[in-house]
Design an enzyme around this catalytic site. Structure first.
Site, PDB file in Angstrom:
ATOM      1  N   MET A 177     -97.112 -54.794  22.763  1.00 57.74           N
ATOM      2  CA  MET A 177     -96.583 -53.451  22.488  1.00 57.74           C
ATOM      3  C   MET A 177     -96.873 -52.532  23.672  1.00 57.74           C
ATOM      4  SD  MET A 177     -96.758 -52.859  18.429  1.00 57.74           S
ATOM      5  CE  MET A 177     -98.460 -52.413  18.289  1.00 57.74           C
ATOM      6  N   GLY A 178     -97.157 -53.109  24.828  1.00 57.24           N
ATOM      7  CA  GLY A 178     -97.338 -52.299  26.035  1.00 57.24           C
ATOM      8  C   GLY A 178     -98.711 -51.671  26.136  1.00 57.24           C
ATOM      9  N   ARG A 227    -105.397 -49.022  22.168  1.00 61.76           N
ATOM     10  CA  ARG A 227    -105.779 -47.788  21.464  1.00 61.76           C
ATOM     11  C   ARG A 227    -107.027 -47.146  22.062  1.00 61.76           C
ATOM     12  NH1 ARG A 227    -103.497 -50.806  17.143  1.00 61.76           N
ATOM     13  NH2 ARG A 227    -101.972 -49.586  15.958  1.00 61.76           N
ATOM     14  N   LYS A 273    -108.384 -61.377  19.442  1.00 57.18           N
ATOM     15  CA  LYS A 273    -108.709 -59.983  19.087  1.00 57.18           C
ATOM     16  C   LYS A 273    -108.045 -59.602  17.759  1.00 57.18           C
ATOM     17  CE  LYS A 273    -109.148 -55.397  19.688  1.00 57.18           C
ATOM     18  NZ  LYS A 273    -108.104 -54.969  18.777  1.00 57.18           N
ATOM     19  N   GLY A 305    -106.854 -57.713  28.690  1.00 57.09           N
ATOM     20  CA  GLY A 305    -106.710 -58.647  27.559  1.00 57.09           C
ATOM     21  C   GLY A 305    -105.316 -59.259  27.574  1.00 57.09           C
ATOM     22  N   HIS A 306    -104.306 -58.414  27.727  1.00 59.03           N
ATOM     23  CA  HIS A 306    -102.927 -58.912  27.813  1.00 59.03           C
ATOM     24  C   HIS A 306    -102.770 -59.829  29.034  1.00 59.03           C
ATOM     25  CE1 HIS A 306    -102.178 -54.894  25.707  1.00 59.03           C
ATOM     26  NE2 HIS A 306    -101.647 -55.755  24.856  1.00 59.03           N
ATOM     27  N   GLN A 343     -94.265 -52.430  11.856  1.00 59.22           N
ATOM     28  CA  GLN A 343     -95.620 -52.902  11.559  1.00 59.22           C
ATOM     29  C   GLN A 343     -96.646 -51.772  11.474  1.00 59.22           C
ATOM     30  OE1 GLN A 343     -95.625 -55.275  15.299  1.00 59.22           O
ATOM     31  NE2 GLN A 343     -97.786 -54.740  15.396  1.00 59.22           N
TER      32      GLN A 343
HETATM   33  P1  AMP Z   1    -100.668 -55.644  21.349  1.00 58.91           P
HETATM   34  O1  AMP Z   1     -99.971 -55.132  22.562  1.00 58.91           O
HETATM   35  O2  AMP Z   1    -101.875 -54.871  20.968  1.00 58.91           O
HETATM   36  O3  AMP Z   1     -99.723 -55.913  20.211  1.00 58.91           O
HETATM   37  O4  AMP Z   1    -101.238 -57.066  21.768  1.00 58.91           O
HETATM   38  C1  AMP Z   1    -100.416 -58.059  22.289  1.00 58.91           C
HETATM   39  C2  AMP Z   1    -101.186 -59.346  22.321  1.00 58.91           C
HETATM   40  O5  AMP Z   1    -102.344 -59.187  23.147  1.00 58.91           O
HETATM   41  C3  AMP Z   1    -101.684 -59.770  20.938  1.00 58.91           C
HETATM   42  O6  AMP Z   1    -101.527 -61.169  20.794  1.00 58.91           O
HETATM   43  C4  AMP Z   1    -103.134 -59.371  20.967  1.00 58.91           C
HETATM   44  O7  AMP Z   1    -103.950 -60.146  20.118  1.00 58.91           O
HETATM   45  C5  AMP Z   1    -103.474 -59.617  22.424  1.00 58.91           C
HETATM   46  N1  AMP Z   1    -104.662 -58.848  22.794  1.00 58.91           N
HETATM   47  C6  AMP Z   1    -104.862 -57.524  22.577  1.00 58.91           C
HETATM   48  N2  AMP Z   1    -106.100 -57.173  22.997  1.00 58.91           N
HETATM   49  C7  AMP Z   1    -106.681 -58.292  23.484  1.00 58.91           C
HETATM   50  C8  AMP Z   1    -107.960 -58.575  24.045  1.00 58.91           C
HETATM   51  N3  AMP Z   1    -108.893 -57.655  24.181  1.00 58.91           N
HETATM   52  N4  AMP Z   1    -108.211 -59.853  24.433  1.00 58.91           N
HETATM   53  C9  AMP Z   1    -107.270 -60.831  24.284  1.00 58.91           C
HETATM   54  N5  AMP Z   1    -106.049 -60.623  23.756  1.00 58.91           N
HETATM   55  C10 AMP Z   1    -105.756 -59.371  23.358  1.00 58.91           C
END
Ligand code: AMP
Length: 282
Positions: A30-31, A190, A151, A36-37, A61
């Site tokens: 979601m950008g 966040r 995560k 982590g990404h 969601q």
């Molecule tokens: P989001 O952009 O928050 O929807 O996350 C996209 C992907 O990145 C999802 O599969 C999350 O689980 C993963 N993700 C988010 N934060 C982390 C993190 N700290 N470490 C590893 N993967 C992450």
């Protein structure tokens, strides 16, 4: 790095690439991208010929309009990071590309109890939205491998279930470890919304999980949960939603007697008006 906005264009391009027998790895996001990404991008690059990252803030969601409205958007920065990390393809769809028939017209699969406990209980409808958008993104990209982060532990279980139930995607899910800041805070888009002081308070979540991990099986699960809940409740601006020690497979709460089951500790809390989650394998 190639950047596609229109669904038809990326579908046309990926058809050609697949006909050449190339393996595709897909990282949906979601950008507001962080390291982590980028760890998911790196893992995908190591296992596929081409890596595709999507950036789409999926409204279905979010169970709080304010959370959706305030979700951080940083497309220019995201593109720079993806380019720097040698991502091959970025997909930046609009609503019409993901939901050409509107958001109400997808048949939602029934994924059972895993969608209604913990996050599901505290965020009604959240996993319906996740399953909906992941299903639609997979229809478009049809990757060999899908990369998601530990995560969002429960989300990964829900998506695994989706793949098993729907059977229409020939995709294997790869779950990658949680990336943390040096002080232990789990990286999250966040986190940008936390003030400096709130960020210090937010450290309570990872500290609670590390405490549970260090003392697991030394105290009963009930004692561990009670102790860390008490500590978390004392932190200013932190509103605890849950701490749970549960089975890794089904997220069933575990009492100490069920020592044979692989366990995970999970926590969710608000810090100010930012909702954070974290977990650790035990
Ligand atoms: P989001 O952009 O928050 O929807 O996350 C996209 C992907 O990145 C999802 O599969 C999350 O689980 C993963 N993700 C988010 N934060 C982390 C993190 N700290 N470490 C590893 N993967 C992450």
């Amino acid at each position: 790095m190639l950047c596609y906005k229109r669904r038809e264009d990326i579908v046309r391009f990926l058809k050609i690439v697949k006909a050449q027998g190339k393996k595709l790895g897909f990282v949906p996001t979601m950008g507001a991208l962080h390291d982590g990404h980028m760890s998911l991008i790196a893992k995908s690059k190591s296992e596929n010929d081409l890596t595709i990252c999507s950036v789409f803030v999926n409204p279905t969601q979010f169970n709080h309009q304010e959370d959706f409205d305030k979700y951080p958007i940083s497309t220019t920065d995201d593109l720079l990071k993806l380019n720097h990390n040698a991502c091959d393809i970025v997909f930046l769809p609009e609503m019409i590309d993901i939901y050409p028939n509107g958001t109400k017209n997808t048949k939602l699969p029934s994924l059972g109890k895993i969608t209604s406990v913990l996050e599901g209980a505290h965020r009604p409808g959240h996993f319906d939205g996740v399953a909906q958008v992941v299903g639609l993104l997979l229809d478009i990209v049809q990757p060999d491998h899908l990369y998601m982060g530990q995560k969002d532990y429960q989300q990964a279980l829900v998506v695994q279930k989706l793949l098993e139930v729907e059977k229409r995607h020939n995709t294997a899910l790869v779950v990658c470890p949680t990336q943390r800041e040096a002080d232990g805070l789990a990286m999250s888009s966040r986190n940008i919304r936390l003030s400096e002081e709130q960020r210090t308070h937010a450290l309570g979540l990872s500290k609670a999980l590390f405490y549970i991990k260090s003392n697991y099986k030394l105290c009963s699960n009930e004692q561990l949960i009670e102790h860390v809940s008490q500590l978390l409740r004392e932190i200013p601006e932190l509103k605890l939603e849950y701490v749970s020690i549960a089975s890794q497979a089904q997220l069933e709460p575990l009492t100490s007697s069920e020592t044979h089951e692989a366990a995970v500790a999970l926590v969710a809390a608000w810090v100010g008006n930012v909702r954070l989650i974290d977990n650790i394998l035990l």
